[in-house]
Design an enzyme around this catalytic site. Sequence first.
Site, PDB file in Angstrom:
ATOM      1  N   ASP A  16       0.824  -1.216   0.000  1.00  0.00           N
ATOM      2  CA  ASP A  16       0.000   0.000   0.000  1.00  0.00           C
ATOM      3  C   ASP A  16       0.855   1.262   0.000  1.00  0.00           C
ATOM      4  OD1 ASP A  16      -2.324  -1.678   0.263  1.00  0.00           O
ATOM      5  OD2 ASP A  16      -1.736  -1.931   2.355  1.00  0.00           O
ATOM      6  N   LYS A  19       2.294   1.771  -5.317  1.00  0.00           N
ATOM      7  CA  LYS A  19       3.010   1.212  -6.472  1.00  0.00           C
ATOM      8  C   LYS A  19       2.307   1.589  -7.780  1.00  0.00           C
ATOM      9  CE  LYS A  19       2.763  -3.060  -4.650  1.00  0.00           C
ATOM     10  NZ  LYS A  19       2.414  -2.938  -3.245  1.00  0.00           N
ATOM     11  N   GLY A  43      -4.506  -5.462  -4.041  1.00  0.00           N
ATOM     12  CA  GLY A  43      -5.539  -4.571  -4.565  1.00  0.00           C
ATOM     13  C   GLY A  43      -4.853  -3.351  -5.138  1.00  0.00           C
ATOM     14  N   HIS A  44      -4.913  -3.202  -6.435  1.00  0.00           N
ATOM     15  CA  HIS A  44      -4.222  -2.094  -7.083  1.00  0.00           C
ATOM     16  C   HIS A  44      -5.262  -1.163  -7.717  1.00  0.00           C
ATOM     17  CE1 HIS A  44      -0.547  -4.954  -7.348  1.00  0.00           C
ATOM     18  NE2 HIS A  44      -0.654  -4.383  -6.181  1.00  0.00           N
ATOM     19  N   GLN A 225       1.992  -6.935  -2.930  1.00  0.00           N
ATOM     20  CA  GLN A 225       2.412  -6.939  -1.523  1.00  0.00           C
ATOM     21  C   GLN A 225       3.745  -6.181  -1.386  1.00  0.00           C
ATOM     22  OE1 GLN A 225       1.299 -10.331  -2.717  1.00  0.00           O
ATOM     23  NE2 GLN A 225      -0.653  -9.465  -2.243  1.00  0.00           N
TER      24      GLN A 225
END
Length: 424
Positions: A16, A19, A43-44, A225
């Site tokens: 988080d 990225k 989750g992006h 991650q």
Amino acid sequence: MNRKPTDIVIGAYWGDEGKGKKIDELMQNSSVAVRATGGNNAGHTVVVNGKKYALHLIPTGLLTETIEAAIIGNGVVVDPKVLIKEIEMLKNDGFDVSKLKISSKAHVIFPYHIAMDKLEEELRSGKIGTTARGIGPAYTDKIKRNAIRIGDLYSPNFENKLFEIVNWYNQIFNLYEDEEEIDYDEVKDDYKRMAAELEQYVTETVTLTHNYIKDDKKIVIEGAQATFLDIDHGDYPFVTSSNPTIGGVLTGSGIAWNKINEVYGIMKAYCTRVGEGPFVTEIFDEVADELRELGHEYGTTTGRPRRIGWLDLVMLKHSSNVNGFTGLVLNHLDTIGKLKEMKVCVGYDYNGEMICEYPNEMEIIKNCKPILLEFSGGFDVSGCKTREELPEKAKRFIKFIEDFVNVPVVSIGTGPDREDVINC
Ligand code: IMP
């Protein structure tokens, strides 16, 4: 070819760190995006034409118009149900999903993995706080060599293998009163149907990637991650079940070290963590609440409020050693600048002894207190387009980070939008 083809984006802490923004920028000049590790625990979030997309499996690069291939590599664990939902969503919004390629060697998440993830978490005395997406059990089966890979879904042996595995899991579930058995026929039919839908995307992705490399195409590997969630290098057991650090990224994509250009370490000007586990610089007071609100620190996958702490340079040095960062991307400088004073951790106090390296032992990490340096905040970086334009206080903060870890800060996030970035 002068420039090596592959840029890699890796989270320097617990994920988080932002990225997605760097990936989006790199994709403007790249042709191929690759996910190499993890699954839909990631989750992006990307914003395209004012619409927010939260992708969990499909590389976010697919949303870049000029992309030629978005690859889900062999190191990923794939929940086909989630993948099909993402494909449908993107198709409905007019994206060309035919560019999606899935490695036949990627492993498949089944309902028994999800049930086992939840059961194990319930039974553990020390909770890990997993995302309950079946990630750990799917990787466990992979390492046990008793798993079904994407390619196996199309094999004549699929049904026998699934039957055997479902039976094995049901024997365990039957030991617990509240656990429901997995219905083999239902799973078999569901997965055969989904396999048929996905078949058009399944391929041998390593050769495909190397053909792009031969053609001088640029590649971005989208890390999932982050370093301290790594099964080897993170705070075991409070980690995910894959290797999001550089080694895992290369294994999970089939791209070799000599094809790497930059390895970007993504970080924020403070730290956050979701789930359980040690967090030496964690803060609990109103400053934590303020940072959580200012930085919108709530999980993309689970919506959980993130734990908040000061920037930890002991961890950053470790992270940089493990990954070989060639540049740091410092996000949320605008957020931290809104605080009157900001703190940075430069060492740990362990029972009166100063520790300068990230400890290996959980018992030591858990009992470390941060040694903090104070910097004065209260600066505004919005609208700054060059490093020179930044307020002196911000410049001092950045220089301190660079000198501490001996890696240059190459991008600075000055706000939430695509344009709010300074590339140094
Ligand atoms: P799992 O990956 O679901 O097994 O969860 C293991 C740990 O990793 C938990 O603490 C999760 O909260 C954390 N985790 C997994 N994926 C992410 C991510 O993408 N961002 C942040 N934390 C994550």
